[in-house]
Design an enzyme around this catalytic site. Structure first.
Site, PDB file in Angstrom:
ATOM      1  N   ASP A   1     -33.684  45.729   7.944  1.00 24.32           N
ATOM      2  CA  ASP A   1     -33.590  44.431   8.628  1.00 24.32           C
ATOM      3  C   ASP A   1     -33.684  44.698  10.125  1.00 24.32           C
ATOM      4  OD1 ASP A   1     -32.737  42.078   9.830  1.00 24.32           O
ATOM      5  OD2 ASP A   1     -31.256  41.625   8.269  1.00 24.32           O
ATOM      6  N   HIS A   2     -34.777  44.274  10.699  1.00 24.85           N
ATOM      7  CA  HIS A   2     -35.017  44.617  12.104  1.00 24.85           C
ATOM      8  C   HIS A   2     -34.065  43.887  13.055  1.00 24.85           C
ATOM      9  CE1 HIS A   2     -36.951  46.658  15.211  1.00 24.85           C
ATOM     10  NE2 HIS A   2     -38.227  46.387  14.970  1.00 24.85           N
ATOM     11  N   ARG A   3     -33.292  42.956  12.534  1.00 27.62           N
ATOM     12  CA  ARG A   3     -32.291  42.320  13.401  1.00 27.62           C
ATOM     13  C   ARG A   3     -31.136  43.280  13.649  1.00 27.62           C
ATOM     14  NH1 ARG A   3     -30.936  37.213   9.850  1.00 27.62           N
ATOM     15  NH2 ARG A   3     -30.927  38.927   8.363  1.00 27.62           N
TER      16      ARG A   3
ATOM     17  N   ILE B   1     -31.355  46.851  12.762  1.00 26.38           N
ATOM     18  CA  ILE B   1     -31.759  48.257  12.888  1.00 26.38           C
ATOM     19  C   ILE B   1     -33.064  48.343  13.682  1.00 26.38           C
ATOM     20  CG2 ILE B   1     -32.607  50.233  11.550  1.00 26.38           C
ATOM     21  CD1 ILE B   1     -30.745  49.269   9.277  1.00 26.38           C
TER      22      ILE B   1
END
Ligand code: COA
Length: 558
Positions: free
Chosen positions: A530-532, A534
């Protein structure tokens, strides 16, 4: 240039009535009787017509404002004749005109006089005949909806029936709380002031008639065959005799279609729930919308969102429904509960989580020779030592080394939840669908224990014996297709976890060792995150650690 302020006319006693629609804009040239605004109370909606013709100069109200009689609606520059007639007198002559006064819609039934009375009379259960109240001059108005049934408990103010003339629809509220004993009219009946409506058995304080002569002797009070009291009488705020309700059932804020027929309370409910009535199929008589239509629509929508059938307001158009039998033979296969749940979860996670997937190969040549060397011991112990326990240990080590992977995003949008435990979910393919049992405290367990526990949980999953607690609390998930095949895939993050690892089939590949190509057992891995929560750099560190541990499992001892 004569400017008139157009005020809110007599509202039949109603106060602080909400503006639900503004029908004109500054610059509009309007005619006499043209609707200016639509007001709506919980009992009625009413269009306020302009008493004069002219050009709208400025609006004095906004949607949502609560207006009372005399409040300014707008400024109007009078048209030719009206302007000269009005002279310099800027007092709103039109305000007092009968035309405006006619815009009265609130239909209320008087409170039972005895109930209002301050006289301390003993309470008594009494059957009261409730009559049709003063309808503001309308006659033979059709009953279009019964809002209650015999046996229903009603509270004072609850709607009993909806009446509709060609100009107005009005809900007739109960004048008292109690139980409906009898309904005196049916849908389609034509009723006038004073006609019998219902018999309601309620608790009332029996005030002496002599102390309330106005109520019992009111000319509008119907004779009651049931009650000797005066519970249901004339409206408290009876419109003037000339008044006729200007309630247009088709007028509705948010309902663009003029063919939408619904009572005020239905439209109010629709507005509160954000439902566009024109999207619903009406089920009431004469294609009228009922509260149940609105409730069923919302219920269905929520069910569709929960099942993943619709995107839940993300604006993503649904996939069109297709009749596949047009193209060949088909059969319908019922989805299992788990499959439906997985479908909803996958849609939710795919749509909510901004995914990035990174790939790498782990050299598991040494790991595999160690694993094979343990085969005899594994058999003795009665467990099967597959690559999975090694992957679990390597993932736990990587989660420890890169704690940014061991978090969940807090719902407040202000925090991350950093976890100080390491529980890992393992995706298991079962005849009923995908299940993800969770192995707890992976960091604290040895390879044998992990091998035994993962085999036990996988068996339970396949036998449909997992308990809800067996599938809760994971920090990270491993989805292994290694036994099946494939070079790599992009797994979907199992939110609220923030990362998942996909394991593909290990293969012997030529790897350059600096001097020559060497055959090495390479395990393709992918990590979706989850790019939010990581960043790529976090993932780079996580992956490097994981791959190095798998390449040399002695590192697990460090
Ligand atoms: N590469 C090559 N071979 C592999 C491998 C890999 N990555 N992973 C497992 N294998 C081998 C095992 O070593 C074993 O071979 P062996 O008997 O010669 O030792 C064989 O494949 C079967 O392993 P399996 O019984 O599946 O055990 P496992 O511990 O590897 O996996 C589960 C257990 C529960 C993960 C697995 O049974 C499963 O259900 N996988 C599917 C998960 C899934 O559907 N994921 C998709 C989610 S969208």
């Amino acid at each position: 240039m004569a400017i008139e302020i157009i005020p809110v006319p007599d509202l039949g006693g109603a106060d602080k009535v909400e503006v639900i629609e503004i029908c004109v804009q500054p610059g509009d040239v309007i005619e006499v009787e043209q609707s200016l605004v639509v007001l709506e109370s919980d009992k009625a909606s009413m269009e306020i017509p302009s008493p004069i013709a002219g050009t709208v100069v400025g609006l004095k109200v906004n949607e949502g404002d609560a207006l009372s009689e005399g409040d300014a609606i707008l400024e109007l520059e009078l048209a030719g004749e009206a302007a000269s007639a009005s002279g310099d007198d800027s007092t709103p002559s039109a305000v007092d005109s009968g035309v405006v006064e006619a815009a009265v819609a609130e239909v209320e039934v008087a409170q039972p006089a005895a109930v209002d009375s301050e006289a301390e009379a003993p309470a008594a259960v009494e059957a009261q005949l409730v009559p049709v109240p003063d309808l503001g001059g309308s006659d033979a108005v059709e009953v279009i909806e019964l809002c209650v049934s015999v046996g229903d408990d009603v509270s004072e103010g609850d709607s009993l029936v909806v009446l509709e003339s060609d100009k107005a629809s009005m809900e007739i509220p109960s004048p008292l709380s109690g139980k409906v004993i009898e309904l005196k009219l049916s849908v389609g009946d034509k009723v006038s002031d004073g006609d019998d409506l219902a018999v309601i058995e309620g608790v009332v304080a029996a005030a002496p008639a002599a102390e309330n002569p106005s109520a019992s002797s009111s000319p509008e009070a119907p004779s009651s065959a049931v009650s000797s009291g005066s519970a249901a009488t004339a409206p408290a705020a009876a419109p003037s005799p000339s008044a006729s309700p200007q309630v247009d059932a088709a007028a509705s804020a948010g309902d663009s279609s003029a063919s939408v027929y619904a009572g005020p309370s239905v439209r109010k409910l629709a507005r509160q729930l954000g439902v566009d009535l024109s999207k619903l199929k009406p089920s009431g008589p004469r294609s009228r919308y009922t509260k149940d239509d609105v409730r069923s629509y919302v219920k269905q929508l929520v069910a569709d969102v929960n099942s993943g059938k619709v995107s839940g307001g993300t604006g993503i158009p649904p996939v069109p429904e297709i009749d596949f039998s047009k193209f060949g033979e088909i059969e319908m296969v019922k989805l299992s509960k788990i499959a439906k749940l997985t479908s909803a979860n996958m849609s939710r996670n795919w749509l909510n989580v901004p995914h990035v997937t990174q790939f790498d190969d782990a050299d598991i040549t040494e790991l595999e020779s160690f694993r094979k060397s343990m085969k005899a011991e594994a058999e003795k112990r009665g467990v099967k030592l597959t690559p999975l326990p090694f992957l679990l240990k390597a993932a736990a080590a990587a989660l420890e080394a890169e704690p940014s992977f061991n978090v969940s995003l807090h719902a407040d949008g202000e925090h991350l939840v950093q976890k100080n435990y390491i529980h890992i979910g393992v995706a298991v393919d079962t005849p009923n669908g995908l299940m993800v049992p969770v192995i707890r405290d992976v960091d604290k367990k040895g390879l044998w224990e992990l091998a035994a526990e993962s085999a036990e949980l996988a068996a339970k999953a396949r036998d449909g014996k997992l308990m809800p607690r067996d599938m809760q609390g994971a920090c990270f998930t491993i989805s292994s297709l290694g036994a099946i095949g494939g070079n790599g895939f992009t797994p979907i993050v199992n939110a609220p976890e923030v990362a998942i690892m996909g394991v593909s089939k290990a293969q012997i590949k030529p790897v350059w060792n600096g001097a020559e190509f060497e055959p090495r057992q390479m395990l393709p891995l992918s990590v979706s995150y989850d790019h939010r929560a990581i960043n790529g750099a976090n993932c780079g560190r996580f992956f490097t650690h994981m791959v190095s541990v798998l390449a040399d499992i002695r590192r697990l001892l460090l």
